[in-house]
Write an enzyme that holds these catalytic residues in place. Structure first.
Site, PDB file in Angstrom:
ATOM      1  N   SER A  46     -26.551 -26.057   7.173  1.00 21.04           N
ATOM      2  CA  SER A  46     -25.112 -25.983   6.597  1.00 21.04           C
ATOM      3  C   SER A  46     -24.649 -27.050   7.842  1.00 21.04           C
ATOM      4  CB  SER A  46     -24.392 -24.593   6.871  1.00 21.04           C
ATOM      5  OG  SER A  46     -23.016 -24.633   6.757  1.00 21.04           O
ATOM      6  N   TYR A  59     -23.308 -16.597  11.012  1.00 25.46           N
ATOM      7  CA  TYR A  59     -23.737 -17.378  10.023  1.00 25.46           C
ATOM      8  C   TYR A  59     -23.739 -18.872  10.736  1.00 25.46           C
ATOM      9  CZ  TYR A  59     -23.730 -20.268   5.899  1.00 25.46           C
ATOM     10  OH  TYR A  59     -24.381 -21.065   4.814  1.00 25.46           O
ATOM     11  N   SER A  79     -26.541 -18.797  12.860  1.00 29.46           N
ATOM     12  CA  SER A  79     -27.960 -19.001  12.200  1.00 29.46           C
ATOM     13  C   SER A  79     -28.437 -20.333  11.754  1.00 29.46           C
ATOM     14  CB  SER A  79     -27.966 -17.746  11.267  1.00 29.46           C
ATOM     15  OG  SER A  79     -27.126 -18.306  10.031  1.00 29.46           O
ATOM     16  N   LYS A  80     -27.353 -21.247  11.191  1.00 32.97           N
ATOM     17  CA  LYS A  80     -27.499 -22.223  10.610  1.00 32.97           C
ATOM     18  C   LYS A  80     -27.900 -23.575  11.874  1.00 32.97           C
ATOM     19  CE  LYS A  80     -27.288 -21.381   6.368  1.00 32.97           C
ATOM     20  NZ  LYS A  80     -28.715 -21.230   5.500  1.00 32.97           N
ATOM     21  N   ILE A 106     -19.576 -25.788  -1.502  1.00 34.12           N
ATOM     22  CA  ILE A 106     -20.042 -25.530  -2.998  1.00 34.12           C
ATOM     23  C   ILE A 106     -19.631 -24.465  -3.431  1.00 34.12           C
ATOM     24  CG2 ILE A 106     -22.156 -25.616  -4.363  1.00 34.12           C
ATOM     25  CD1 ILE A 106     -22.799 -26.904  -1.122  1.00 34.12           C
ATOM     26  N   THR A 141     -19.967 -21.353  -4.840  1.00 33.23           N
ATOM     27  CA  THR A 141     -21.395 -20.292  -5.118  1.00 33.23           C
ATOM     28  C   THR A 141     -20.798 -19.105  -4.799  1.00 33.23           C
ATOM     29  OG1 THR A 141     -22.239 -20.543  -3.235  1.00 33.23           O
ATOM     30  CG2 THR A 141     -23.072 -22.103  -4.868  1.00 33.23           C
TER      31      THR A 141
HETATM   32  N1  LIG Z   1     -22.176 -22.599  -0.766  1.00 28.38           N
HETATM   33  C1  LIG Z   1     -22.119 -23.401   0.066  1.00 28.38           C
HETATM   34  O1  LIG Z   1     -21.096 -23.878   0.262  1.00 28.38           O
HETATM   35  C2  LIG Z   1     -23.018 -23.483   1.211  1.00 28.38           C
HETATM   36  C3  LIG Z   1     -22.654 -24.350   2.500  1.00 28.38           C
HETATM   37  C4  LIG Z   1     -23.551 -24.669   3.377  1.00 28.38           C
HETATM   38  C5  LIG Z   1     -24.865 -24.052   3.347  1.00 28.38           C
HETATM   39  N2  LIG Z   1     -25.197 -23.231   2.171  1.00 28.38           N
HETATM   40  C6  LIG Z   1     -26.327 -22.663   1.971  1.00 28.38           C
HETATM   41  O2  LIG Z   1     -27.224 -23.005   0.917  1.00 28.38           O
HETATM   42  C7  LIG Z   1     -27.952 -21.813   0.628  1.00 28.38           C
HETATM   43  C8  LIG Z   1     -27.760 -21.238  -0.854  1.00 28.38           C
HETATM   44  O3  LIG Z   1     -26.598 -20.693  -0.723  1.00 28.38           O
HETATM   45  P1  LIG Z   1     -25.864 -20.595  -2.252  1.00 28.38           P
HETATM   46  O4  LIG Z   1     -24.286 -21.154  -1.777  1.00 28.38           O
HETATM   47  O5  LIG Z   1     -26.494 -21.152  -3.310  1.00 28.38           O
HETATM   48  O6  LIG Z   1     -25.656 -18.997  -2.195  1.00 28.38           O
HETATM   49  P2  LIG Z   1     -25.976 -18.203  -3.565  1.00 28.38           P
HETATM   50  O7  LIG Z   1     -25.533 -16.708  -2.881  1.00 28.38           O
HETATM   51  O8  LIG Z   1     -25.425 -18.479  -4.605  1.00 28.38           O
HETATM   52  O9  LIG Z   1     -27.588 -17.865  -3.403  1.00 28.38           O
HETATM   53  C9  LIG Z   1     -28.360 -17.674  -2.231  1.00 28.38           C
HETATM   54  C10 LIG Z   1     -29.689 -16.956  -2.918  1.00 28.38           C
HETATM   55  O10 LIG Z   1     -30.522 -16.387  -2.012  1.00 28.38           O
HETATM   56  C11 LIG Z   1     -31.025 -15.565  -2.356  1.00 28.38           C
HETATM   57  N3  LIG Z   1     -31.257 -14.396  -1.214  1.00 28.38           N
HETATM   58  C12 LIG Z   1     -30.634 -13.744  -0.634  1.00 28.38           C
HETATM   59  N4  LIG Z   1     -31.172 -12.992   0.407  1.00 28.38           N
HETATM   60  C13 LIG Z   1     -32.473 -13.249   0.165  1.00 28.38           C
HETATM   61  C14 LIG Z   1     -33.811 -12.817   0.648  1.00 28.38           C
HETATM   62  N5  LIG Z   1     -33.775 -11.921   1.946  1.00 28.38           N
HETATM   63  N6  LIG Z   1     -34.872 -13.241   0.238  1.00 28.38           N
HETATM   64  C15 LIG Z   1     -34.977 -14.059  -0.860  1.00 28.38           C
HETATM   65  N7  LIG Z   1     -34.026 -14.582  -1.375  1.00 28.38           N
HETATM   66  C16 LIG Z   1     -32.820 -14.229  -0.908  1.00 28.38           C
HETATM   67  C17 LIG Z   1     -29.904 -14.848  -3.399  1.00 28.38           C
HETATM   68  O11 LIG Z   1     -30.516 -13.766  -4.036  1.00 28.38           O
HETATM   69  C18 LIG Z   1     -29.393 -15.825  -4.136  1.00 28.38           C
HETATM   70  O12 LIG Z   1     -30.007 -16.257  -5.182  1.00 28.38           O
HETATM   71  C19 LIG Z   1     -27.925 -20.779   1.673  1.00 28.38           C
HETATM   72  O13 LIG Z   1     -28.928 -21.177   2.595  1.00 28.38           O
HETATM   73  C20 LIG Z   1     -26.622 -21.082   2.337  1.00 28.38           C
HETATM   74  O14 LIG Z   1     -26.364 -20.587   3.510  1.00 28.38           O
HETATM   75  C21 LIG Z   1     -24.187 -22.911   1.033  1.00 28.38           C
END
Ligand SMILES: NC(=O)c1ccc[n+]([C@@H]2O[C@H](COP(=O)([O-])OP(=O)(O)OC[C@H]3O[C@@H](n4cnc5c(N)ncnc54)[C@H](O)[C@@H]3O)[C@@H](O)[C@H]2O)c1
Length: 275
Positions: free
Chosen positions: A144, A165, A168-169, A198, A200
């Site tokens: 992230s 969070y 962790s990142k 994003i 989500t």
């Molecule tokens: N959305 C954002 O703005 C954003 C920004 C920076 C980083 N991220 C990172 O991007 C990645 C995806 O996030 P997202 O926004 O699509 O979120 P999301 O919640 O839509 O998707 C996360 C997915 O991970 C799965 N998951 C959760 N725990 C799990 C486990 N123990 N084992 C297997 N799968 C598991 C969930 O079921 C889900 O399908 C994450 O690592 C998140 O930290 C997201």
């Protein structure tokens, strides 16, 4: 459809059932890769898979359990004979609320680190030996922007940040560096993508946490908080990223276009942090 520069490559994506994981899967598919998709919720991985092809492997895998990702690895190798690309995307906000730093509980830290850090470690552990034997591999960890340079949110919010969070990142990025050092001589590239914002389920949770903490935000919906405060007020390009934007960068790291790049963490955030 983009070029097919991932043709004949076999790719695993974790957390493929939602948001960014689904977007990454779509782009890798468009580039010609063959996918094996997993998620904590197998039915969501199945949905992503079936949207793209009837031939893709999918399964329910909890990345906090090393044996589950190992089992999935074995299935993929049984079917395809190899794994070329691992995208460790599964992640959670972890903590339920959005308290002051000192009020995060041990459970909050564990819930976050178990998935975001141990999940990435488990996924790499399960697949690295196979890649070493093949003298080929591309590992892409989804970190992230906040894991590199968290911005103070105090100007817009009350000042609380999702401490476990963000830490962790940062750990994901450091682990990416260490893996890159270890695995370079086996022709394995390891990089991290650092998404910005994003829309989500993860971001909806962040926005809802902000509303709960800050009475001034109660008049705004979670989507308005995202659009106005997280995107417009902070991002030079003035727009949110999409799951496919993250997928495009993952595809770059998965391809030979980036064969001389390893151990890097790249922001895909519209310029929201400049480094
Ligand atoms: N959305 C954002 O703005 C954003 C920004 C920076 C980083 N991220 C990172 O991007 C990645 C995806 O996030 P997202 O926004 O699509 O979120 P999301 O919640 O839509 O998707 C996360 C997915 O991970 C799965 N998951 C959760 N725990 C799990 C486990 N123990 N084992 C297997 N799968 C598991 C969930 O079921 C889900 O399908 C994450 O690592 C998140 O930290 C997201």
């Amino acid at each position: 459809m983009s070029n097919q520069n991932l043709k004949d490559k076999i790719a695993i994506v974790t957390g493929a059932g939602s948001g960014i994981g689904a977007g990454i899967s779509k782009i890798l598919h468009d580039r010609g890769a063959t996918l094996a998709l997993c998620d904590l919720f197998g039915e969501s991985a199945e949905k992503t898979a079936k949207n793209l092809s009837n031939d893709y492997l999918f399964d329910s895998v909890n990345v906090t359990e090393k044996s589950e990702i190992e089992k999935f690895r074995d299935k993929v190798i049984d079917k395809h004979g190899k794994i070329d690309i691992l995208v460790s995307n599964a992640g959670v906000i972890g903590a339920k609320g959005f308290p002051e730093r000192k009020n995060y509980s041990k459970q909050d830290w564990d819930d976050t680190f178990d998935v975001n850090v141990i999940g990435v470690v488990n996924s790499a552990d399960a697949i690295v030996d196979h890649m070493k034997n093949n003298k080929y591999g591309k590992i892409i960890n989804i970190a992230s922007q906040g894991g590199r340079k968290p911005r103070g949110l105090g100007d817009m919010y009350r000042g609380n940040v999702q401490t476990p969070y963000l830490v962790s990142k940062a750990a994901v990025i450091q682990y990416t560096h260490l893996l890159a050092i270890e695995l370079g001589r086996f022709n394995i590239n390891v990089n991290a993508v650092c998404p910005g914002v994003i829309w989500t389920p993860i971001w909806r949770q962040i926005a809802e946490n902000h509303i709960e903490q800050n009475p001034n935000l109660k008049k705004m919906s979670s989507k308005e908080i995202f659009d106005e405060l997280a995107v417009k007020a902070r991002t030079p390009l003035g727009r949110a990223q999409t799951p496919e934007d993250i997928g495009n960068t993952v595809a770059f790291f998965a391809s030979e276009d980036s064969s001389e790049i390893t151990g890097q963490a790249l922001n895909v955030n519209g310029g929201a942090t400049l480094d």
